[in-house]
Write a protein that holds these residues in place. Structure first.
Motif, PDB file in Angstrom:
ATOM      1  N   GLY A 134       1.110  17.657   7.906  1.00 46.27           N
ATOM      2  CA  GLY A 134       1.622  18.750   7.095  1.00 46.27           C
ATOM      3  C   GLY A 134       2.960  18.416   6.470  1.00 46.27           C
ATOM      4  O   GLY A 134       3.653  17.497   6.906  1.00 46.27           O
ATOM      5  N   ILE A 135       3.309  19.156   5.438  1.00 45.75           N
ATOM      6  CA  ILE A 135       4.582  18.987   4.732  1.00 45.75           C
ATOM      7  C   ILE A 135       5.162  20.370   4.467  1.00 45.75           C
ATOM      8  O   ILE A 135       4.464  21.249   3.956  1.00 45.75           O
ATOM      9  CB  ILE A 135       4.392  18.269   3.385  1.00 45.75           C
ATOM     10  CG1 ILE A 135       3.649  16.939   3.556  1.00 45.75           C
ATOM     11  CG2 ILE A 135       5.740  18.038   2.697  1.00 45.75           C
ATOM     12  CD1 ILE A 135       3.145  16.359   2.242  1.00 45.75           C
ATOM     13  N   THR A 136       6.423  20.535   4.808  1.00 39.81           N
ATOM     14  CA  THR A 136       7.124  21.751   4.413  1.00 39.81           C
ATOM     15  C   THR A 136       8.022  21.402   3.234  1.00 39.81           C
ATOM     16  O   THR A 136       9.055  20.747   3.392  1.00 39.81           O
ATOM     17  CB  THR A 136       7.958  22.336   5.567  1.00 39.81           C
ATOM     18  OG1 THR A 136       7.090  22.622   6.667  1.00 39.81           O
ATOM     19  CG2 THR A 136       8.630  23.630   5.140  1.00 39.81           C
ATOM     20  N   VAL A 137       7.563  21.785   2.050  1.00 40.41           N
ATOM     21  CA  VAL A 137       8.296  21.474   0.823  1.00 40.41           C
ATOM     22  C   VAL A 137       9.576  22.317   0.785  1.00 40.41           C
ATOM     23  O   VAL A 137       9.541  23.525   1.001  1.00 40.41           O
ATOM     24  CB  VAL A 137       7.424  21.759  -0.423  1.00 40.41           C
ATOM     25  CG1 VAL A 137       8.171  21.393  -1.694  1.00 40.41           C
ATOM     26  CG2 VAL A 137       6.106  20.993  -0.329  1.00 40.41           C
ATOM     27  N   ILE A 154       4.400  14.766  11.477  1.00 40.84           N
ATOM     28  CA  ILE A 154       3.703  13.526  11.802  1.00 40.84           C
ATOM     29  C   ILE A 154       3.126  13.633  13.216  1.00 40.84           C
ATOM     30  O   ILE A 154       3.822  14.046  14.151  1.00 40.84           O
ATOM     31  CB  ILE A 154       4.652  12.305  11.741  1.00 40.84           C
ATOM     32  CG1 ILE A 154       5.334  12.224  10.372  1.00 40.84           C
ATOM     33  CG2 ILE A 154       3.894  11.025  12.069  1.00 40.84           C
ATOM     34  CD1 ILE A 154       4.414  11.880   9.235  1.00 40.84           C
ATOM     35  N   GLN A 155       1.882  13.244  13.361  1.00 39.82           N
ATOM     36  CA  GLN A 155       1.238  13.270  14.674  1.00 39.82           C
ATOM     37  C   GLN A 155       0.866  11.859  15.098  1.00 39.82           C
ATOM     38  O   GLN A 155       0.373  11.058  14.286  1.00 39.82           O
ATOM     39  CB  GLN A 155      -0.016  14.152  14.647  1.00 39.82           C
ATOM     40  CG  GLN A 155      -0.695  14.310  16.006  1.00 39.82           C
ATOM     41  CD  GLN A 155      -1.786  15.369  15.976  1.00 39.82           C
ATOM     42  OE1 GLN A 155      -1.878  16.152  15.040  1.00 39.82           O
ATOM     43  NE2 GLN A 155      -2.608  15.403  17.009  1.00 39.82           N
ATOM     44  N   ILE A 156       1.128  11.540  16.360  1.00 34.94           N
ATOM     45  CA  ILE A 156       0.736  10.255  16.944  1.00 34.94           C
ATOM     46  C   ILE A 156      -0.419  10.514  17.892  1.00 34.94           C
ATOM     47  O   ILE A 156      -0.307  11.298  18.837  1.00 34.94           O
ATOM     48  CB  ILE A 156       1.904   9.600  17.697  1.00 34.94           C
ATOM     49  CG1 ILE A 156       3.084   9.369  16.757  1.00 34.94           C
ATOM     50  CG2 ILE A 156       1.460   8.278  18.321  1.00 34.94           C
ATOM     51  CD1 ILE A 156       4.335   8.859  17.452  1.00 34.94           C
ATOM     52  N   GLU A 157      -1.538   9.872  17.634  1.00 33.93           N
ATOM     53  CA  GLU A 157      -2.731  10.091  18.450  1.00 33.93           C
ATOM     54  C   GLU A 157      -3.555   8.816  18.489  1.00 33.93           C
ATOM     55  O   GLU A 157      -3.845   8.212  17.452  1.00 33.93           O
ATOM     56  CB  GLU A 157      -3.565  11.242  17.870  1.00 33.93           C
ATOM     57  CG  GLU A 157      -4.754  11.638  18.716  1.00 33.93           C
ATOM     58  CD  GLU A 157      -5.489  12.841  18.155  1.00 33.93           C
ATOM     59  OE1 GLU A 157      -6.585  13.139  18.649  1.00 33.93           O
ATOM     60  OE2 GLU A 157      -4.966  13.472  17.220  1.00 33.93           O
ATOM     61  N   ASN A 158      -3.895   8.385  19.715  1.00 35.80           N
ATOM     62  CA  ASN A 158      -4.711   7.184  19.906  1.00 35.80           C
ATOM     63  C   ASN A 158      -4.122   5.968  19.195  1.00 35.80           C
ATOM     64  O   ASN A 158      -4.852   5.175  18.582  1.00 35.80           O
ATOM     65  CB  ASN A 158      -6.149   7.431  19.430  1.00 35.80           C
ATOM     66  CG  ASN A 158      -6.844   8.538  20.198  1.00 35.80           C
ATOM     67  OD1 ASN A 158      -6.628   8.676  21.411  1.00 35.80           O
ATOM     68  ND2 ASN A 158      -7.658   9.321  19.524  1.00 35.80           N
ATOM     69  N   GLY A 159      -2.798   5.837  19.271  1.00 42.06           N
ATOM     70  CA  GLY A 159      -2.146   4.663  18.723  1.00 42.06           C
ATOM     71  C   GLY A 159      -2.000   4.647  17.220  1.00 42.06           C
ATOM     72  O   GLY A 159      -1.650   3.615  16.646  1.00 42.06           O
ATOM     73  N   THR A 166       4.839  25.525   3.204  1.00 43.34           N
ATOM     74  CA  THR A 166       4.215  24.599   4.141  1.00 43.34           C
ATOM     75  C   THR A 166       2.806  24.265   3.673  1.00 43.34           C
ATOM     76  O   THR A 166       2.007  25.166   3.395  1.00 43.34           O
ATOM     77  CB  THR A 166       4.169  25.195   5.555  1.00 43.34           C
ATOM     78  OG1 THR A 166       5.515  25.408   6.008  1.00 43.34           O
ATOM     79  CG2 THR A 166       3.473  24.246   6.526  1.00 43.34           C
ATOM     80  N   ILE A 167       2.514  22.991   3.561  1.00 45.52           N
ATOM     81  CA  ILE A 167       1.203  22.511   3.153  1.00 45.52           C
ATOM     82  C   ILE A 167       0.547  21.851   4.356  1.00 45.52           C
ATOM     83  O   ILE A 167       1.064  20.882   4.907  1.00 45.52           O
ATOM     84  CB  ILE A 167       1.308  21.490   2.009  1.00 45.52           C
ATOM     85  CG1 ILE A 167       2.035  22.094   0.811  1.00 45.52           C
ATOM     86  CG2 ILE A 167      -0.071  20.989   1.602  1.00 45.52           C
ATOM     87  CD1 ILE A 167       2.375  21.073  -0.253  1.00 45.52           C
ATOM     88  N   SER A 168      -0.597  22.384   4.784  1.00 52.64           N
ATOM     89  CA  SER A 168      -1.344  21.789   5.885  1.00 52.64           C
ATOM     90  C   SER A 168      -2.322  20.769   5.325  1.00 52.64           C
ATOM     91  O   SER A 168      -3.327  21.126   4.705  1.00 52.64           O
ATOM     92  CB  SER A 168      -2.102  22.866   6.674  1.00 52.64           C
ATOM     93  OG  SER A 168      -2.878  22.280   7.701  1.00 52.64           O
ATOM     94  N   VAL A 169      -2.011  19.505   5.502  1.00 49.32           N
ATOM     95  CA  VAL A 169      -2.812  18.432   4.902  1.00 49.32           C
ATOM     96  C   VAL A 169      -4.210  18.383   5.495  1.00 49.32           C
ATOM     97  O   VAL A 169      -5.176  18.038   4.825  1.00 49.32           O
ATOM     98  CB  VAL A 169      -2.095  17.077   5.083  1.00 49.32           C
ATOM     99  CG1 VAL A 169      -2.958  15.938   4.587  1.00 49.32           C
ATOM    100  CG2 VAL A 169      -0.766  17.099   4.341  1.00 49.32           C
ATOM    101  N   GLU A 170      -4.357  18.756   6.759  1.00 47.92           N
ATOM    102  CA  GLU A 170      -5.639  18.614   7.443  1.00 47.92           C
ATOM    103  C   GLU A 170      -6.500  19.862   7.350  1.00 47.92           C
ATOM    104  O   GLU A 170      -7.564  19.932   7.923  1.00 47.92           O
ATOM    105  CB  GLU A 170      -5.404  18.240   8.900  1.00 47.92           C
ATOM    106  CG  GLU A 170      -4.720  16.888   9.055  1.00 47.92           C
ATOM    107  CD  GLU A 170      -4.823  16.333  10.450  1.00 47.92           C
ATOM    108  OE1 GLU A 170      -4.902  17.149  11.382  1.00 47.92           O
ATOM    109  OE2 GLU A 170      -4.834  15.106  10.596  1.00 47.92           O
ATOM    110  N   GLY A 194       0.779  -1.220   0.000  1.00 46.11           N
ATOM    111  CA  GLY A 194       0.000   0.000   0.000  1.00 46.11           C
ATOM    112  C   GLY A 194       0.810   1.268   0.000  1.00 46.11           C
ATOM    113  O   GLY A 194       2.028   1.275  -0.048  1.00 46.11           O
ATOM    114  N   ALA A 195       0.066   2.361   0.054  1.00 47.06           N
ATOM    115  CA  ALA A 195       0.650   3.681  -0.113  1.00 47.06           C
ATOM    116  C   ALA A 195       1.019   4.312   1.221  1.00 47.06           C
ATOM    117  O   ALA A 195       0.254   4.260   2.181  1.00 47.06           O
ATOM    118  CB  ALA A 195      -0.342   4.585  -0.841  1.00 47.06           C
ATOM    119  N   GLY A 196       2.216   4.856   1.258  1.00 42.82           N
ATOM    120  CA  GLY A 196       2.674   5.761   2.300  1.00 42.82           C
ATOM    121  C   GLY A 196       2.269   5.418   3.708  1.00 42.82           C
ATOM    122  O   GLY A 196       2.462   4.315   4.192  1.00 42.82           O
ATOM    123  N   GLY A 197       1.681   6.429   4.383  1.00 40.60           N
ATOM    124  CA  GLY A 197       1.384   6.303   5.806  1.00 40.60           C
ATOM    125  C   GLY A 197      -0.003   5.779   6.109  1.00 40.60           C
ATOM    126  O   GLY A 197      -0.559   6.085   7.166  1.00 40.60           O
TER     127      GLY A 197
END
Length: 346
Positions: free
Chosen positions: A238-241, A227-232, A332-336, A165-168
């Motif tokens: 976000g990405i800063t290109v 990268i954020q870790i939340e609830n396991g 900076t790209i805010s994915v959310e 699968g893809a990425g994260g």
């Protein structure tokens, strides 16, 4: 040249099910940036398939709305007849991207992307690690969940994720081996055959944006991932290109890494992403054999149309692609947040 830009999530392939908001945002952002850039090249006419629930993006030469799966099949075939080449953006999961790439080749149209044999390797995290480790690159220690035991790795946090699968996607975080073992024992055995386990590597989450062809690579920029870790669970927020700091590591190290990856998987072609952790030296995690979200920031980072490199690559080959000097912008790209973009000077 008529080019079908096939962005899977927004194409109508999911017209019979609810559209996942976050994937639609990312898919739309990549599609719109690419349509804008391609339309800026003389003689290029972008064509798209489009889910009937979505608006037609600007800079589209021809749009085929899709309302049901039969409609999707008809319009997909009609587009293949009409265009000269296909630029696919689709998840690697379940062989989808490789299947699209293979289909394009079978129809005799120009595949404007990675070859399916390279995608088949990149889609598997274990196969990717094997190929790259054999070439001398540092990769994350990886075992199948079925083979993992609490004493497999030294003490510390652990990551469990699908091999395919893809990425994260669906990345789980466990603080220690006990927590993972409890989850494993409660999971169905078929899950054990599909998931892999890696130690959680402390460091800076990063990615590389590459332009690849003919077993060569141009390093476009290094990106910092939030990268954020939340609830396991772990997720990209976000990405800063062009946000990777090169002070600790020479840019030549990353260009060398890109060169090795391109030589190991010579079927990589076009825009390619590489996920890694700086710990402090680069540890390669995954290869994304397609255009990634970081593309959205490339035009603003460089101040030029990145599709011009792509078209030069297509018509004249890798040796004709000339990149400007290292840019002094980062984006900076805010994915959310609907992929909001904020530009700042390095």
């Amino acid at each position: 040249m008529k080019i079908l830009v096939y962005e899977h999530i927004t194409s109508g392939a999911l017209c019979t099910e609810p559209l996942p908001d976050h994937l639609v945002r990312e898919g739309n952002a990549m599609l719109q940036a690419l349509l804008n850039d391609l339309a800026g090249n003389q003689g290029v006419q972008p064509v798209i398939l489009r889910d009937f629930r979505l608006d037609i993006p600007p800079h589209t030469h021809r749009c085929h709305y899709v309302r049901d799966l039969d409609d999707f099949r008809r319009r997909w075939l009609a587009c293949l007849d009409y265009v000269d080449g296909v630029l696919p953006i689709a998840p690697e999961t379940d062989g989808l991207l490789a299947e699209v790439q293979s289909w394009v080749l079978k129809t005799g149209k120009r595949l404007l992307g990675c070859r399916p044999e390279a995608t088949a390797i990149a889609a598997s995290k274990t196969r990717t690690a094997e190929y790259l480790a054999a070439a001398g690159l540092t990769t994350a220690p990886t075992v199948w969940l079925r083979d993992w035991q609490p004493d497999t790795f030294t003490a510390g946090a652990l990551i469990c994720k699908p091999d395919d699968g893809a990425g994260g996607t669906d990345v789980l975080y466990f603080e220690n081996a006990t927590a993972l073992n409890t989850w494993k024992q409660q999971s169905p055995s078929e899950t054990w055959e599909k998931q892999i386990v890696q130690p959680y590597i402390q460091g800076t989450a990063a990615s590389l944006s590459l332009l690849c062809a003919e077993a060569e690579a141009h390093l476009l920029c290094g990106n910092h991932q939030q990268i954020q870790i939340e609830n396991g669970a772990m997720r990209l927020t976000g990405i800063t290109v062009n946000g990777m700091e090169y002070q600790r590591l020479d840019r030549k190290i990353f260009q060398g890494l890109a060169d090795t990856i391109a030589s190991v998987l010579p079927g990589l072609w076009g825009f390619v992403g590489v996920d890694l952790v700086l710990s402090p030296l680069p540890v390669v995690l995954e290869i994304n054999p397609r255009l990634t979200t970081s593309y959205v920031g490339l035009r603003e980072v460089y101040g030029v149309n990145p599709a011009s490199w792509f078209m030069t690559l297509l018509h004249k080959g890798m040796e004709a692609v000339e990149l400007p000097p290292q840019p002094n912008q980062k984006v900076t790209i805010s994915v959310e947040e609907g992929l909001a973009i904020q530009a700042t000077h390095c």
